[in-house]
Design an enzyme around this catalytic site. Structure first.
Site, PDB file in Angstrom:
ATOM      1  N   HIS A  30      52.490  57.759  12.214  1.00  0.00           N
ATOM      2  CA  HIS A  30      52.878  56.651  13.081  1.00  0.00           C
ATOM      3  C   HIS A  30      51.865  55.505  13.062  1.00  0.00           C
ATOM      4  O   HIS A  30      52.126  54.447  13.645  1.00  0.00           O
ATOM      5  CB  HIS A  30      53.082  57.142  14.513  1.00  0.00           C
ATOM      6  CG  HIS A  30      54.322  56.580  15.159  1.00  0.00           C
ATOM      7  ND1 HIS A  30      54.737  55.278  14.968  1.00  0.00           N
ATOM      8  CD2 HIS A  30      55.229  57.136  15.993  1.00  0.00           C
ATOM      9  CE1 HIS A  30      55.838  55.067  15.655  1.00  0.00           C
ATOM     10  NE2 HIS A  30      56.168  56.168  16.285  1.00  0.00           N
ATOM     11  N   ASP A  41      56.901  53.038  11.526  1.00  0.00           N
ATOM     12  CA  ASP A  41      57.598  53.072  12.807  1.00  0.00           C
ATOM     13  C   ASP A  41      59.009  53.602  12.604  1.00  0.00           C
ATOM     14  O   ASP A  41      59.512  53.696  11.475  1.00  0.00           O
ATOM     15  CB  ASP A  41      57.633  51.677  13.439  1.00  0.00           C
ATOM     16  CG  ASP A  41      56.241  51.182  13.801  1.00  0.00           C
ATOM     17  OD1 ASP A  41      55.442  51.992  14.301  1.00  0.00           O
ATOM     18  OD2 ASP A  41      55.962  49.988  13.569  1.00  0.00           O
TER      19      ASP A  41
END
Length: 443
Positions: free
Chosen positions: A413, A417
């Site tokens: 992450h 995204d």
């Protein structure tokens, strides 16, 4: 006869250390240049360290099971044709070879003398040991080494750091009380009692009970464990999944598999179709073909697909280089060749280099859903689950039995995204569901 050093070589891209899994020579053995000296385990691959010289093994500095940084000394070798009083490269002109590990280095300037770069016996510290000592302000002259000949290893320092028992530079050795004695000394009332010493988290104290089986941890398993811990510790994992109707793919592959086996000599599995579709989707969304590099994200130009190949005792992740330049047949051939190398213990360091995205075929074990750990330092890994027949409601409202598969994506992450990963999976789903003999060539 000159004495030369053999150091831990760079055995792969981004590889910073290796573990001596097995010595193939002993002191006194005669070796020729390029003869293998030791088996070294790096990140999930075994490799042999060749000799850079012809001569006689003088001393094995590293022990089996010891992990050393790239460039650290692993052994000495007496080479042929040199001066009998020749010294290793770091030895001063006034110290003979045989005193290299027994006498302090002469002629060092005042600043060099003030830094603890030699043990009391005079042997050098490894770069990893010096780095840890500098970071934690440790006086190495007060650390007892557990390595060969009393040599201080990185593990010795890590043990000190984790236990909180760090000798300060400049303090007298006699002032350092043994840990066991210190625990018996009552702390003054004005001071906070020291917390009870605990075992390092990496080595919990677990006792074997009668009937339990103790299985030694191999070099491969240690490397897998270290890389998985690093990945989970450094990369914030997120996970997403889509289900894909691959009925057309199943029918197409089943219609050509016998002809392919007869013509090529090996099986055409479903995995090459999935890898080909992944590659095409990576070209559309190259953000997933990236790596985190601290202050920047590196989007890789080449698309090199790592594939997971399991044996009974370990997991290896060899790489299909430039997978975007290969047909389905070309991918199938490389999958077979890499799997054969793994299972015949012929996998080399070059076979493990350069991976940019990993495809994990967990469906071969019957799995229908998984949350894979990212193959560090890549940004994502895709698990292709088992293809199963399920009743599905079609667009016309009718129910039909279809071949369905779950595709599970773990992502870093920091790099990715949900939006771009969702688009990537949607693209992959569309490609797989639209496969037909008319638009998909095997060759």
């Amino acid at each position: 006869m000159a004495t030369e050093k053999i150091v831990m070589p760079q055995l792969g891209e981004s590889v910073t250390e290796g573990t001596i899994s097995k010595w193939l020579v002993q002191p006194g053995d005669q070796v020729k240049k390029y003869d293998p000296l030791a088996e070294v385990m790096t990140d999930k691959v075994n490799a042999e360290v060749p000799s850079s010289f012809t001569g006689t093994i003088k001393e094995l500095v590293a022990q089996e099971g010891e992990t050393l940084a790239v460039g650290e000394l692993i052994c000495y070798i007496d080479t042929e044709g040199g001066n009998a009083q020749a010294k290793p490269k770091e030895e001063t002109a006034t110290a003979p070879v045989q005193q290299e590990v027994t006498q302090p280095e002469k002629g060092a300037d005042a600043e060099e003398k003030s830094r603890p770069k030699r043990e009391k016996s005079g042997s050098r510290f490894s770069p990893a040991v010096l780095r840890l000592a500098d970071e934690h302000n440790i006086d190495l002259n007060q650390v007892e080494g557990t390595g060969m000949g009393g040599r201080i290893t990185r593990k010795d320092l890590l043990k000190r750091i984790e236990s909180g028992s760090i000798p300060s530079p400049g303090s007298a050795p006699a002032a350092e009380a043994p840990i066991q004695e210190a625990a018996n000394v009552k702390a003054p009332e004005a001071q906070t009692p020291a917390p009870q010493q605990q075992a390092p988290k990496s080595a919990p104290s677990i006792e074997s009970l009668p009937g339990d089986i103790e299985i030694p941890v191999t070099g491969v398993r240690k490397a897998i464990a270290a890389n998985m811990v690093r990945s989970k510790h450094e990369a914030p994992h997120a996970w997403t999944m889509v289900e894909v109707d691959v009925t057309n793919l199943v029918e197409y592959r089943n219609s050509v598999k016998n002809e392919f086996k007869s013509k090529e000599g090996y099986n055409l599995t479903f995995l090459p179709f999935f890898i080909k579709a992944v590659v095409e989707s990576l070209k559309e969304y190259p953000q997933l073909n990236s790596m985190w590099a601290g202050d920047k994200i590196i989007q890789k130009k080449d698309i090199n697909i790592s594939i997971a190949v399991a044996t009974d005792t370990a997991l290896y992740v060899p790489v299909i280089k430039n997978a975007d330049e290969k047909s389905i047949k070309g991918v199938a051939r490389e999958v077979k060749e890499l799997a054969d190398k793994v299972r015949s213990n012929r996998l080399g360091a070059d076979d493990m280099k350069g991976g940019t995205f990993t495809v994990n075929n967990t469906g071969s074990f019957g799995s229908v859903m998984s949350t894979p750990i990212i193959n560090y330092p890549q940004a994502a890994i895709l698990s292709v689950e088992s293809i199963v027949k399920r009743p599905v409601v079609m667009n016309n409202g009718m129910i039909a039995v279809r071949d369905m598969v779950n595709l599970c994506l773990s992502l870093d992450h920091r790099v990715l995204d949900g939006l771009v990963c969702g688009r990537f999976l949607a693209s992959l789903k569309k490609r797989l569901e639209s496969i037909t003999p008319d638009n998909t060539s095997i060759y």
